[in-house]
Structure formats: structure tokens, C-alpha cells
Design an enzyme around this catalytic site. Structure first.
Site, short mmCIF file in Angstrom:
data_model
loop_
_atom_site.label_atom_id
_atom_site.label_comp_id
_atom_site.label_asym_id
_atom_site.label_seq_id
_atom_site.Cartn_x
_atom_site.Cartn_y
_atom_site.Cartn_z
N GLU A 205 3.72 1.82 2.60
CA GLU A 205 4.93 0.92 2.27
C GLU A 205 5.96 1.03 1.15
O GLU A 205 6.80 0.53 1.09
CB GLU A 205 4.47 -0.73 2.11
N HIS B 151 -0.02 -3.77 4.94
CA HIS B 151 -0.50 -2.51 4.71
C HIS B 151 -1.06 -2.04 6.16
O HIS B 151 -1.15 -2.80 6.94
CB HIS B 151 -1.56 -2.36 3.83
N GLU C 285 -4.20 -9.67 2.75
CA GLU C 285 -3.49 -9.88 3.93
C GLU C 285 -3.49 -11.02 4.70
O GLU C 285 -2.51 -11.52 5.02
CB GLU C 285 -3.72 -8.49 4.73
N GLY D 27 -8.34 -23.67 14.69
CA GLY D 27 -9.69 -23.80 14.38
C GLY D 27 -10.27 -22.52 13.42
O GLY D 27 -11.50 -22.84 12.87
N GLY E 76 0.84 -1.16 -0.05
CA GLY E 76 0.07 -0.06 -0.15
C GLY E 76 0.82 1.33 -0.03
O GLY E 76 2.19 1.14 0.09
N SER E 77 0.15 2.44 0.05
CA SER E 77 1.14 3.62 -0.11
C SER E 77 2.17 3.96 1.17
O SER E 77 3.13 4.25 1.05
CB SER E 77 -0.02 4.85 -0.05
N HIS F 31 -12.52 -29.43 22.72
CA HIS F 31 -13.25 -28.67 21.79
C HIS F 31 -14.86 -28.59 22.13
O HIS F 31 -15.66 -27.61 21.89
CB HIS F 31 -13.46 -29.23 20.49
#
Length: 532
Positions: A31, A73, A50, A399, A28-29, A280
């Protein structure tokens, strides 16, 4: 130490010193100052969202056994990634995640793309998180993040970097060495050895830390010396023991009553490289109240502290397992009866998922790595696809869906030339399908097998277990994964009849790049846990 340099140059030199030559990112800008005039000795792996970026870095780090480097970003970009950051934390995947931030001079005025409290955003599912107070501190912060990511247990770390920091002057970061492993307490190991030697019918419960720590052969030697049955811990995210070994006794379910019943016949439980225990569903965990003594070997202090019962011994499994082995006299226990593996069902129309898995196992070349995200079919996979090779199996420990496909891409990047199979459910496939595009661009030998039961099979099963009815949002009709793959340049084939399956699997195993096979299977509700 050499003279002053820029933050950007110091960071690239730091990465070179630590053997990092690959960056996973979605730019992105904020970076662009980092990406400007990209150095030719670094590979940039582009993910189209991402969460896929983090999943790819996770698979790469786990398969390579070293730290991955990620560039995201700012703000919403980090937010997109957080589901797989959580998974990376549970997977114990070492990575340094960097993210852009708006220029420091703009931050007091809530700028567009500015991340408020950027370092707090990914917590608590990173081991370390910082936005350095000064631009010149960025390289040292990344160096610290790298060391912490590789401190056992491994995991992700995070550094937020304002966009104007990259050009700031700074001193280069000196190379540092840090011990990778710490040994267990010898006195506690001696206690464990005495208890093991006295036990008449011990059992070993083994988990993913064994493979992660490179301790697999040592564990096999210890198990053969003890002569005890081996069980894999609930939800193990890697191979924990060769599943065709005569001592292997199967998999523990993530249910308290099932675990208690499986372990009750034994007079000692040795847990190696796993929590005590991962559950679980709710139920009575009688194992902690009236069961046999439990001894745990682990590198994970959090898992040790959370264990409800037993003796936990912290330390490297690479060091602990041989040390315990050396303290044990040779036992004379009769080996347990070999496990009887269920036969595959016959072919039928509609295709039984278990039959598909048996045919997939037969089609996979030797040395193939399997990455799985088909939770409702995991019991059938365990029954039909015995894992044999250390480093040959990966799944997610969290999970959270959306890891499997990008994780498989990362594994393939870490193991050039190795055939990788991504076994994934139709529901899971829709979380990060864009990772296929990266596989195409990188020309990876990746076979994607989509088990299409037109819904969330695990939810169907849990509806039965919990005795609920008329639950919305479970059925997924009309998904065309072959067209989705072709739209990203990946060939695909649809299998709806049993006579079509073997040919399609052979084709995808021989294809030099990525290829997808969508297999429509019987939508019968799988059994994950039995009601008691």
C-alpha cells in the site's frame, strides 16, 4: 476532461469529487505507493487490525449515511477483515474496500504477499469485486465500485490494486450522476392499500431499512393513520420505530413458533424494511402456512425473493411509505392497548444485568448514540433501554462478533461531538479490543460499558434451549478489561458493587475522551428463546 494524470492522482481526485475525505486503513508494503506523500486534505484513520478497520468504516458509513473508503493490506490482511466484511454486507453498510496486491510483473511466480485470485477472496459477501485487467482501469473500477456500493440495498464492494499501478498514466474519471432511489410499482401499492383498508386488525412489522432510508417520520405518520400495533422485526440492526410511542408493541423473537404466535391474532401483516422473517432457531413457521396475508415493502431484492409467503413490493421506502399512506382512507380502528414495560429489578449483589441497563439508560445524556454487541443481554436491553431517536442505535445484523467496539469508533467519527456509548459483552470485547487505541488517538467521546458475566452468555442460554450439557469453551474467567484499556491509554474503572455503578457511569459520560467501565454482573443464564 483534463489531460492525462496518474492512477494515484485520479483516485484522489475521484474521492474529492464524491465528498470522501476519510480513509480507514491498516498499511502494509503493497500500500506504500498509495500512501506516499499523503495529501493534507484527507484524514487517515488507523486501525491496528483489519477487522477493526472494516468495523470502523461500517459504523462511519451507517452513521453518516454515505460511502466509506477503506485501504487494506493484501492477502492475509483481507483475510483478517473478512468477518467484518460479512457483517458489513448484512448491515448494508456502503463502502469501497481497496487492497494492495503485489506488482503485476511478480504475480506469475506466486510472490510473497501475492493474493491468488484476489477478487474471489471476499466473495460472496461483497456486491462487486474486481482486480482491473490494466493499471489505467483502476480509477474507473473504483468509481464503479462506489456507485454499486450506494445502489440499494447498500453494501461493501472490493477492488484489488497491484502496487505498481499507482504510478501508471491514465485519464481522469468524469463525474457521473446516478438516481439514488427507484419507486415502487403503483399497481402493487394500490393492491396493498385495498387490503390494508379492508383489514380489521392489521399489524406492522418494521425493520432497519426504515432508519437507513431516512423514512422514519413517514413511517410514524403511516402507522398513526392506520392505527395498528407496531412490532420490531427480529434482530433489527437499527431503530425501527420510536419505542416509547403508544403504538409500539415490542420485539419479535427470531424463532418461527414465537413469530407465528405473535402474528396469528392479526388479519394482515405489513412488513416494512425487513425480511420475512429472520430466524435463529428451528421450529414450525405456521405463519407461512395458515397465517394472515403478508405484504412486504423493501429495497432488498434478495430479501424479497427469499420471502416464503406474501406480496413483496420493491422500491425506496422514502417513496413507498408516503405513496401507500396517500392511498389509504382514514381508518376508525381503536388503537391497541399500550405496551406495559417491565420495571427494572432492584439493585442486588451480584449486580443484575437488567438493573445495570436501566441505570445506564438513565445516565445517558440526550442525543447519545448507542452501539450494542451484548447478544445475551439484548432482551433486557429492549426492556430497560427504549430507543427513541432515529439514527440513535446500531448493532450488527450478521451475528458475527467483533463489530461493536470498532463500529462505535466509526459512529463517533461520523458524528463529531456526539456522545457514543458502546455496550458490549466480555466475550465480544475480546474480538476487536485494539479499536480502543484508535478512539484514544482520535480523542473520541466514547463510553465503553463492558458487561462482564465471565463467559459467553448466549451459549449458556442456547445450551439450555437445546438441552445440551458440559459444553466446553463457554467460561471466560480472569479477563481484566480495565488494565487492557489502560495499556492503550484509555482510563477505566471496575464496578463490582451496585453502590459503585451510578458514580462510574456519570464519570464516563462526562469524560471528554474514551473511557471504559467494566461491570461484573450476575452470571445467571439469560433467556433468549423459550422452549416450546
Amino acid at each position: 476532461m483534463s489531460g492525462r494524470t496518474t492512477v494515484r492522482q485520479a483516485v484522489f481526485d475521484l474521492l474529492r469529487d464524491r465528498g470522501i475525505d476519510t480513509v480507514f486503513g491498516n498499511p502494509g508494503s503493497t500500500e506504500l505507493p498509495f500512501l506516499d506523500r499523503w495529501p493534507s486534505d484527507f484524514r487517515y484513520v488507523l486501525g491496528l487490525q483489519e477487522a477493526s478497520v472494516i468495523g470502523m468504516a461500517d459504523g462511519y458509513a451507517r452513521a453518516a449515511g454515505r460511502c466509506a473508503f477503506v485501504n487494506l493490506h493484501s492477502a492475509a490482511g483481507v483475510g483478517h477483515a473478512l468477518g467484518n466484511v460479512f457483517t458489513a454486507y448484512r448491515n448494508q453498510a456502503p463502502m469501497v474496500i481497496t487492497a494492495g496486491q503485489q506488482a503485476r510483473s511478480l504475480l506469475p511466480n506466486l510472490p510473497f504477499l501475492g493474493a491468488t485470485e484476489a477478487a474471489a477472496f471476499p466473495r460472496p459477501y461483497v456486491k462487486f469485486s474486481i482486480e482491473p485487467a490494466r493499471a489505467e482501469d483502476v480509477p474507473a473500477a473504483i468509481a464503479q465500485a462506489h456507485r454499486i456500493a450506494l445502489r440499494k440495498p447498500w453494501g461493501p464492494t472490493f477492488v484489488s490494486i497491484p502496487s505498481d499501478d499507482w504510478a501508471a498514466p491514465c485519464w481522469p474519471v468524469p463525474m457521473r450522476e446516478m438516481a439514488e432511489d427507484s419507486g415502487p410499482d403503483p399497481a402493487l401499492l394500490a393492491r396493498a392499500a385495498l387490503q390494508l383498508a379492508a383489514a380489521k386488525n392489521p399489524v406492522l412489522v418494521v425493520g432497519p431499512e426504515v432508519d437507513q432510508g431516512g423514512a422514519g417520520p413517514a413511517l410514524v405518520a403511516l402507522a398513526e393513520h392506520i392505527g395498528a400495533k407496531i412490532l420490531t422485526s427480529p434482530f433489527a440492526s437499527r431503530i425501527a420505530f420510536p419505542e416509547d410511542h403508544p403504538l409500539f408493541g415490542g420485539f419479535l423473537a427470531a424463532a418461527p413458533q414465537a413469530v407465528s404466535e405473535a402474528l396469528a391474532p392479526h388479519d394482515l401483516v405489513l412488513v416494512v424494511g425487513a425480511p420475512v422473517f429472520t430466524f435463529h432457531v428451528v421450529g414450525d413457521a405456521a405463519i407461512f402456512r395458515e397465517g394472515p396475508p403478508i405484504i412486504q415493502l423493501t429495497t432488498d431484492a434478495e430479501a424479497a425473493a427469499s420471502a416464503p409467503a406474501g406480496l413483496s413490493i420493491l422500491g425506496s421506502l422514502r417513496l413507498a411509505i408516503p405513496a401507500l399512506h396517500a392511498l389509504l382512507p382514514k381508518g376508525d380502528r381503536a388503537p391497541p392497548a399500550p405496551r406495559i414495560r417491565p420495571a427494572p429489578p432492584p439493585p442486588a449483589d451480584p449486580i443484575p444485568a437488567a438493573w445495570l441497563l436501566s441505570r445506564l439508560h438513565a445516565a445517558m445524556p440526550a442525543g447519545t448514540v448507542l452501539v450494542e454487541e451484548a447478544p445475551s443481554h439484548r432482551p433486557a436491553m429492549h426492556a430497560q433501554m427504549p430507543m427513541r431517536d432515529w439514527g440513535g442505535f446500531f448493532t450488527m445484523a450478521s451475528g458475527g462478533l467483533g463489530y461493536g467496539l470498532p463500529g462505535a469508533v466509526g459512529v463517533a467519527l461520523a458524528r463529531p461531538g456526539t456522545r457514543v456509548v458502546c455496550l458490549i459483552g466480555d466475550g465480544s470485547m475480546m474480538y476487536s479490543p485494539q479499536a480502543l487505541w484508535t478512539a484514544v488517538q482520535e480523542k473520541l467521546p466514547l463510553a465503553v460499558i463492558v458487561i462482564d458475566n465471565a463467559g459467553y452468555g448466549a451459549m449458556r442460554s442456547f445450551s439450555q434451549v437445546l438441552q445440551v450439557r458440559d459444553v466446553p469453551g463457554i467460561d471466560l474467567p480472569g479477563l481484566d478489561f480495565v488494565s487492557l484499556a489502560r495499556g492503550m491509554g484509555c482510563p477505566g474503572v471496575l464496578v463490582t458493587k451496585p453502590e459503585e455503578l451510578d458514580g462510574a457511569l456519570a464519570q464516563t459520560m462526562a469524560h471528554p475522551g474514551p473511557m471504559l467501565v467494566q461491570v461484573v454482573v450476575d452470571a445467571a443464564v439469560p433467556t433468549l428463546y423459550h422452549r416450546h
